[in-house]
Design a protein around this motif. Structure first.
Motif, short mmCIF file in Angstrom:
data_model
loop_
_atom_site.label_atom_id
_atom_site.label_comp_id
_atom_site.label_asym_id
_atom_site.label_seq_id
_atom_site.Cartn_x
_atom_site.Cartn_y
_atom_site.Cartn_z
N ARG A 51 -0.62 -4.41 3.44
CA ARG A 51 -1.45 -4.11 4.14
C ARG A 51 -2.36 -6.07 4.26
NH1 ARG A 51 -3.72 0.08 6.91
NH2 ARG A 51 -3.43 1.95 6.01
N CYS A 80 0.65 -1.54 0.28
CA CYS A 80 0.19 0.17 -0.03
C CYS A 80 1.02 1.52 0.05
CB CYS A 80 -0.46 -0.50 0.97
SG CYS A 80 -1.32 1.76 1.77
N HIS A 113 -9.21 2.35 4.14
CA HIS A 113 -7.37 1.31 4.22
C HIS A 113 -7.35 0.68 2.95
CE1 HIS A 113 -6.94 2.77 8.81
NE2 HIS A 113 -7.01 4.06 7.70
N HIS A 140 -11.13 2.96 8.74
CA HIS A 140 -10.12 2.10 8.38
C HIS A 140 -11.07 1.29 7.46
CE1 HIS A 140 -12.62 -0.25 11.20
NE2 HIS A 140 -13.27 -0.87 10.46
N THR A 190 -8.72 9.87 7.07
CA THR A 190 -9.41 10.54 7.83
C THR A 190 -10.38 10.56 7.78
OG1 THR A 190 -7.62 8.81 8.84
CG2 THR A 190 -8.56 9.90 10.64
N LEU A 216 -2.81 9.92 4.22
CA LEU A 216 -4.29 8.53 5.58
C LEU A 216 -4.51 9.81 6.44
CD1 LEU A 216 -1.76 5.75 6.26
CD2 LEU A 216 -4.10 5.55 5.60
#
Ligand code: GLU
Length: 482
Positions: A155, A106, A131, A128, A117, A113
């Motif tokens: 991941r 990833c 993600h 998540h 979020t 990120l």
């Protein structure tokens, strides 16, 4: 299959009381089933892990009496036993999972990120959920980017289904499918994460039981996914109840001493600490509360774990210490207590036989050897310390008309004994004096007993004179008459 149980502390601090309890349960389960107890050091957190903590933990584990069959200093067939020495294995398996489609590289940057979020927060969904941006990305393409030096993490591809397992403490536990997202197993700095290493090691080290603190319960869902992807059998899990302080909050430093080394420094008995900790999360089938760990091996049954949080109470631990102190033999009692008595204390100048006799008597009055000092005053101080009320009472007793009569008689007797070369009065001497005072001096009841105590000890109450006086030097007793 032979039972194998590991205790897997992270050397980021001293061994915590809760950790010691977990280690104890691991030890007991292994022993009860004739299996192996293994120590594994989980030191992948490079910043917080320190070799000196590892050494201290190992020392404390041995002090607790929890000897293990395999560990970093006791290599077996499945080592190394320190995660920092197993990095190649984790990397190899992380890539194997990638190649098999269970995980993927990833390339989300930390800024991306953060944005994701924020987006999730505004949409009121779990971060998540976003993600998995690279879960369907072409692997050949990803490998090219990696070869060019682009930063990446690996991941795990969450299969998005419910996971259920049977916990030995909590019974059946089910995790919903959206509880976690595609989580990281290998960080951008190449370090694998706890959940991944833990599964790899528990599998490769052939663990049959994972006993750990309740706070790891939620990690189990990630671990179950990894076991499944690796095609590895899952061990039995037991998540032990939380230890809490009086305020029902998780036990922490503000509740007092929480590391094993603090209790060791304060000269607690390891068998008392183990006994007390054992009962915080497990119950004895015959409801016995005072025992040595090795006495309960046969009856240590996984069905007797207690689900509810356990209140950690130092006063109770002190009580257990007192009970175990009383079980020591004379020699053990002496070597245990001596350590807590200041080196310049007159106690050390006494004969061994005297010391054991004194300790056998005073052990009934203390839970910890550090409490002995105040009890020893009657044996060593010309004028033991008294509180205000007792000082007043002493004055009163000394003013009774019978007391000087007792005093002058006892002084005379003690002087005679001294002149005959005797160092300590005997129990018989004491009985003779009592009889003489009763019969010849006609002092009885309270004036007799209170008067004798006041004369001989300068105290108004205290331990049995028949025991204490034969332990007190005649010289000291005589100074109490001046
Ligand atoms: N290293 C983890 C800890 O110290 C171990 C958890 C486990 O036993 O899986 O909490």
């Amino acid at each position: 299959m032979s039972v194998r149980v590991r205790f897997a502390p992270s050397p980021t601090g001293y061994l915590h009381i809760g950790g010691a309890r977990t280690a104890l349960y691991c030890y007991l389960i292994a022993k009860a089933k004739g299996g192996q107890f293994v120590l594994r050091i989980e030191d992948t957190d490079q910043e917080r892990s320190k070799p000196e903590y590892e050494t201290a933990m190992i020392d404390d584990i041995h002090w607790c009496g929890l000897d293990y069959h395999e560990g970093p200093d006791k290599p077996g067939d499945v080592g190394p036993y320190r995660q920092s020495e197993r990095m190649e294995l984790y990397k190899e398996l992380a890539w194997k999972l990638v190649d098999e489609g269970h995980a993927y590289p990833c390339f989300l940057s930390s800024e991306q990120l953060e944005e994701l979020t924020e987006k999730a927060n505004t949409e009121k969904i779990a971060p998540h959920a976003y993600h998995g941006q690279f879960r369907d990305y072409d692997l050949a393409e990803a490998k090219k980017r990696i070869d060019k030096g682009e930063e990446f993490v690996i991941r795990f591809k969450n299969p998005n289904k419910k996971y259920t397992f049977k916990d030995l403490v909590r019974g059946e536990v089910t995790f919903p499918e959206d509880m976690v997202g595609d989580f990281v197993i290998l960080r951008s700095n190449g370090m694998p994460v706890y959940n991944f290493c833990c599964v790899v090691d528990d599998w490769k080290m052939k663990m049959t039981h994972v006993i750990r603190a309740e706070e790891h319960l939620n990690n189990t869902v990630r671990q179950l996914m990894i076991y499944e992807a690796l095609g590895a059998p899952t061990p039995e899990f037991a998540h032990c109840s939380l230890l809490v302080g009086e305020d029902r909050q998780k036990l922490s430093k503000r509740h007092g001493a929480t590391s094993v080394s603090q209790y060791r420094d304060q000269n607690y008995l390891p068998q008392a600490l183990m006994n007390y900790l054992c009962l915080l999360g497990w119950s004895h089938p015959e409801e016995k509360d005072i025992f040595k760990v090795d006495e309960i091996v046969e009856m240590f049954d996984l069905n007797r774990f207690i689900k509810s949080p356990a209140l950690y109470d130092i006063a109770k631990l002190n009580f257990f210490n007192g009970q175990h102190l009383r079980l020591l033999t004379g020699d053990e009692l002496l070597s245990y207590c001596e350590r807590s008595i200041p080196t310049d204390h007159s106690f050390h100048g006494q004969e061994k036989e005297w010391k054991i006799r004194a300790l056998e008597f005073f052990k009934e009055k203390v839970n910890l050897p550090s409490e002995l000092d105040e009890h020893f005053e009657v044996l060593f101080n010309t004028e033991p310390r008294l509180n205000e009320a007792d000082t007043e009472e002493l004055k009163d007793i000394l003013s009774w008309e019978t007391t000087p009569v007792i005093q002058s008689y006892l002084k005379e007797e003690l002087t005679k004994l001294k002149e005959s070369g005797v160092e300590y009065p005997s129990e018989e001497n004491f009985s003779e004096w009592t009889n003489h005072i009763k019969k010849e001096l006609k002092v009885k009841g309270k004036p007799l007993f209170k008067g004798m105590r006041a004369a001989l000890t300068k105290m108004t109450q205290g331990p049995d004179l028949k025991i204490v006086i034969p332990l007190t030097k005649i010289d000291l007793l005589i100074t109490r008459f001046q």
